[in-house]
Scaffold this motif. Structure first.
Motif, PDB file in Angstrom:
ATOM      1  N   VAL A 181      32.510  24.835  38.970  1.00 14.05           N
ATOM      2  CA  VAL A 181      32.557  25.608  40.241  1.00 14.05           C
ATOM      3  C   VAL A 181      31.973  26.690  40.406  1.00 14.05           C
ATOM      4  CG1 VAL A 181      33.624  25.756  42.343  1.00 14.05           C
ATOM      5  CG2 VAL A 181      33.962  23.805  41.377  1.00 14.05           C
ATOM      6  N   TYR A 182      30.790  27.118  40.882  1.00 12.51           N
ATOM      7  CA  TYR A 182      30.205  28.552  41.143  1.00 12.51           C
ATOM      8  C   TYR A 182      31.002  29.183  42.257  1.00 12.51           C
ATOM      9  CZ  TYR A 182      27.344  27.607  36.724  1.00 12.51           C
ATOM     10  OH  TYR A 182      26.970  27.511  35.611  1.00 12.51           O
ATOM     11  N   SER A 183      31.431  30.527  42.162  1.00 19.15           N
ATOM     12  CA  SER A 183      31.887  31.061  43.185  1.00 19.15           C
ATOM     13  C   SER A 183      31.247  32.641  43.246  1.00 19.15           C
ATOM     14  CB  SER A 183      33.610  31.211  43.043  1.00 19.15           C
ATOM     15  OG  SER A 183      34.001  30.211  43.134  1.00 19.15           O
ATOM     16  N   CYS A 184      31.071  33.214  44.442  1.00 18.52           N
ATOM     17  CA  CYS A 184      30.608  34.748  44.339  1.00 18.52           C
ATOM     18  C   CYS A 184      31.716  35.394  45.013  1.00 18.52           C
ATOM     19  CB  CYS A 184      29.336  34.473  45.346  1.00 18.52           C
ATOM     20  SG  CYS A 184      29.739  34.333  46.887  1.00 18.52           S
ATOM     21  N   ALA A 185      31.677  36.454  44.433  1.00 20.24           N
ATOM     22  CA  ALA A 185      32.471  37.647  45.065  1.00 20.24           C
ATOM     23  C   ALA A 185      32.109  39.114  45.144  1.00 20.24           C
ATOM     24  CB  ALA A 185      33.794  37.874  43.804  1.00 20.24           C
ATOM     25  N   ALA A 186      32.568  39.585  46.078  1.00 16.87           N
ATOM     26  CA  ALA A 186      32.030  40.826  46.393  1.00 16.87           C
ATOM     27  C   ALA A 186      33.254  42.203  46.100  1.00 16.87           C
ATOM     28  CB  ALA A 186      31.597  40.978  47.847  1.00 16.87           C
ATOM     29  N   SER A 187      32.714  43.143  45.794  1.00 14.99           N
ATOM     30  CA  SER A 187      33.785  44.652  45.362  1.00 14.99           C
ATOM     31  C   SER A 187      32.739  45.700  45.718  1.00 14.99           C
ATOM     32  CB  SER A 187      34.156  44.268  43.942  1.00 14.99           C
ATOM     33  OG  SER A 187      34.600  45.426  43.638  1.00 14.99           O
ATOM     34  N   PRO A 188      33.435  46.645  46.430  1.00 14.19           N
ATOM     35  CA  PRO A 188      32.830  47.913  46.646  1.00 14.19           C
ATOM     36  C   PRO A 188      32.658  48.807  45.552  1.00 14.19           C
ATOM     37  CG  PRO A 188      35.003  48.038  47.347  1.00 14.19           C
ATOM     38  CD  PRO A 188      34.823  46.513  47.107  1.00 14.19           C
ATOM     39  N   GLN A 189      33.673  48.578  44.473  1.00 18.65           N
ATOM     40  CA  GLN A 189      33.609  49.314  43.141  1.00 18.65           C
ATOM     41  C   GLN A 189      32.810  48.301  42.045  1.00 18.65           C
ATOM     42  OE1 GLN A 189      36.389  48.296  44.452  1.00 18.65           O
ATOM     43  NE2 GLN A 189      37.284  50.376  45.194  1.00 18.65           N
ATOM     44  N   GLY A 190      32.570  47.302  42.073  1.00 18.50           N
ATOM     45  CA  GLY A 190      31.973  46.448  41.288  1.00 18.50           C
ATOM     46  C   GLY A 190      32.899  45.986  39.952  1.00 18.50           C
ATOM     47  N   PRO A 191      32.734  45.582  38.888  1.00 17.73           N
ATOM     48  CA  PRO A 191      33.505  45.083  38.023  1.00 17.73           C
ATOM     49  C   PRO A 191      34.705  45.913  37.716  1.00 17.73           C
ATOM     50  CG  PRO A 191      31.282  44.681  37.231  1.00 17.73           C
ATOM     51  CD  PRO A 191      31.198  45.581  38.419  1.00 17.73           C
ATOM     52  N   PRO A 192      35.819  45.446  37.163  1.00 18.57           N
ATOM     53  CA  PRO A 192      36.158  44.316  37.281  1.00 18.57           C
ATOM     54  C   PRO A 192      36.522  43.818  38.585  1.00 18.57           C
ATOM     55  CG  PRO A 192      38.068  45.483  36.572  1.00 18.57           C
ATOM     56  CD  PRO A 192      36.825  46.487  36.520  1.00 18.57           C
ATOM     57  N   PHE A 193      36.124  42.434  38.824  1.00 16.61           N
ATOM     58  CA  PHE A 193      36.736  42.045  40.200  1.00 16.61           C
ATOM     59  C   PHE A 193      38.089  41.429  39.987  1.00 16.61           C
ATOM     60  CE2 PHE A 193      32.570  41.678  42.649  1.00 16.61           C
ATOM     61  CZ  PHE A 193      31.487  42.269  41.702  1.00 16.61           C
ATOM     62  N   THR A 194      38.698  41.551  41.191  1.00 13.33           N
ATOM     63  CA  THR A 194      40.217  41.177  41.290  1.00 13.33           C
ATOM     64  C   THR A 194      40.459  40.348  42.476  1.00 13.33           C
ATOM     65  OG1 THR A 194      40.923  43.146  42.663  1.00 13.33           O
ATOM     66  CG2 THR A 194      40.805  43.298  40.342  1.00 13.33           C
ATOM     67  N   ASP A 195      41.521  39.838  42.581  1.00  9.65           N
ATOM     68  CA  ASP A 195      41.956  38.920  43.742  1.00  9.65           C
ATOM     69  C   ASP A 195      42.088  39.680  45.109  1.00  9.65           C
ATOM     70  OD1 ASP A 195      44.272  36.755  41.829  1.00  9.65           O
ATOM     71  OD2 ASP A 195      42.134  36.698  42.198  1.00  9.65           O
ATOM     72  N   ASP A 196      41.905  40.888  44.791  1.00 12.20           N
ATOM     73  CA  ASP A 196      41.920  41.865  46.313  1.00 12.20           C
ATOM     74  C   ASP A 196      40.572  41.704  46.668  1.00 12.20           C
ATOM     75  OD1 ASP A 196      44.330  44.186  44.964  1.00 12.20           O
ATOM     76  OD2 ASP A 196      44.612  42.111  46.190  1.00 12.20           O
ATOM     77  N   ASP A 197      39.345  41.606  45.902  1.00 15.62           N
ATOM     78  CA  ASP A 197      38.059  41.378  46.533  1.00 15.62           C
ATOM     79  C   ASP A 197      37.810  40.265  47.350  1.00 15.62           C
ATOM     80  OD1 ASP A 197      37.146  42.927  43.045  1.00 15.62           O
ATOM     81  OD2 ASP A 197      37.483  43.950  45.059  1.00 15.62           O
ATOM     82  N   TYR A 198      36.668  40.448  47.878  1.00 14.60           N
ATOM     83  CA  TYR A 198      36.262  39.163  48.636  1.00 14.60           C
ATOM     84  C   TYR A 198      35.630  37.925  47.790  1.00 14.60           C
ATOM     85  CZ  TYR A 198      36.338  42.796  52.415  1.00 14.60           C
ATOM     86  OH  TYR A 198      36.721  43.756  53.184  1.00 14.60           O
ATOM     87  N   TRP A 199      36.057  36.960  48.001  1.00 13.01           N
ATOM     88  CA  TRP A 199      35.697  35.568  47.473  1.00 13.01           C
ATOM     89  C   TRP A 199      35.164  34.528  48.099  1.00 13.01           C
ATOM     90  CZ3 TRP A 199      35.796  35.230  41.914  1.00 13.01           C
ATOM     91  CH2 TRP A 199      36.468  36.412  41.234  1.00 13.01           C
ATOM     92  N   GLY A 200      34.234  33.513  47.805  1.00 11.64           N
ATOM     93  CA  GLY A 200      34.031  32.508  48.329  1.00 11.64           C
ATOM     94  C   GLY A 200      34.574  31.390  47.924  1.00 11.64           C
ATOM     95  N   GLN A 201      34.320  30.032  48.593  1.00 18.92           N
ATOM     96  CA  GLN A 201      35.000  29.015  48.141  1.00 18.92           C
ATOM     97  C   GLN A 201      34.561  28.342  46.978  1.00 18.92           C
ATOM     98  OE1 GLN A 201      38.158  27.765  49.671  1.00 18.92           O
ATOM     99  NE2 GLN A 201      38.017  30.011  50.412  1.00 18.92           N
ATOM    100  N   GLY A 202      33.368  28.474  46.550  1.00 23.32           N
ATOM    101  CA  GLY A 202      32.784  27.961  45.566  1.00 23.32           C
ATOM    102  C   GLY A 202      31.763  26.749  45.947  1.00 23.32           C
TER     103      GLY A 202
END
Length: 121
Positions: free
Chosen positions: A93-114
């Motif tokens: 399952v491939y999911s995308c995530a968005a972060s204003p700071q970039g890596p590392p991505f955390t659960d507090d960032d925006y995530w899709g459903q996959g």
């Protein structure tokens, strides 16, 4: 309302290609780094590819280098993952995530459903 919606997954034979899309809404897309992750059954989630907000920097997991290409179209609020020469081990399952700071991505960032990618003959 923030949304990340993935599409483009499906069933493909080994050696085939797919293009995944991650369409965003509800935030200033151009200011965010976007990353693709994948998770196969029984395995940890892994970062596959990432693209910076400025579109200058990209990252690829070693096992996909030379086969996958990430790109973004800020006018369409969309990030793409072109996947070529797919292997059975790419299935996940491939999911995308968005972060204003970039890596590392955390659960507090925006995530899709996959979106499911299946590679099988």
């Amino acid at each position: 309302q923030v949304q990340l919606v993935e599409s483009g997954g499906g069933l493909v034979q080994p050696g085939g290609s797919l293009r995944l899309s991650c369409r965003a809404s509800g935030f200033t897309f151009a200011d965010y780094a976007i990353s693709w992750f994948r998770q196969a059954p029984g395995k940890e989630r892994a970062g596959v590819s990432c693209i910076s907000s400025s579109d200058i920097s990209t990252y690829y997991l070693d096992s996909v280098k030379g086969r996958f290409t990430i790109s973004r179209d800020n006018a369409k609020n969309t990030v793409y993952l072109q996947m070529n020469s797919l292997k059975p081990e790419d299935a996940a399952v491939y999911s995308c995530a968005a972060s204003p700071q970039g890596p590392p991505f955390t659960d507090d960032d925006y995530w899709g459903q996959g979106t499911q990618v299946t590679v099988s003959s």
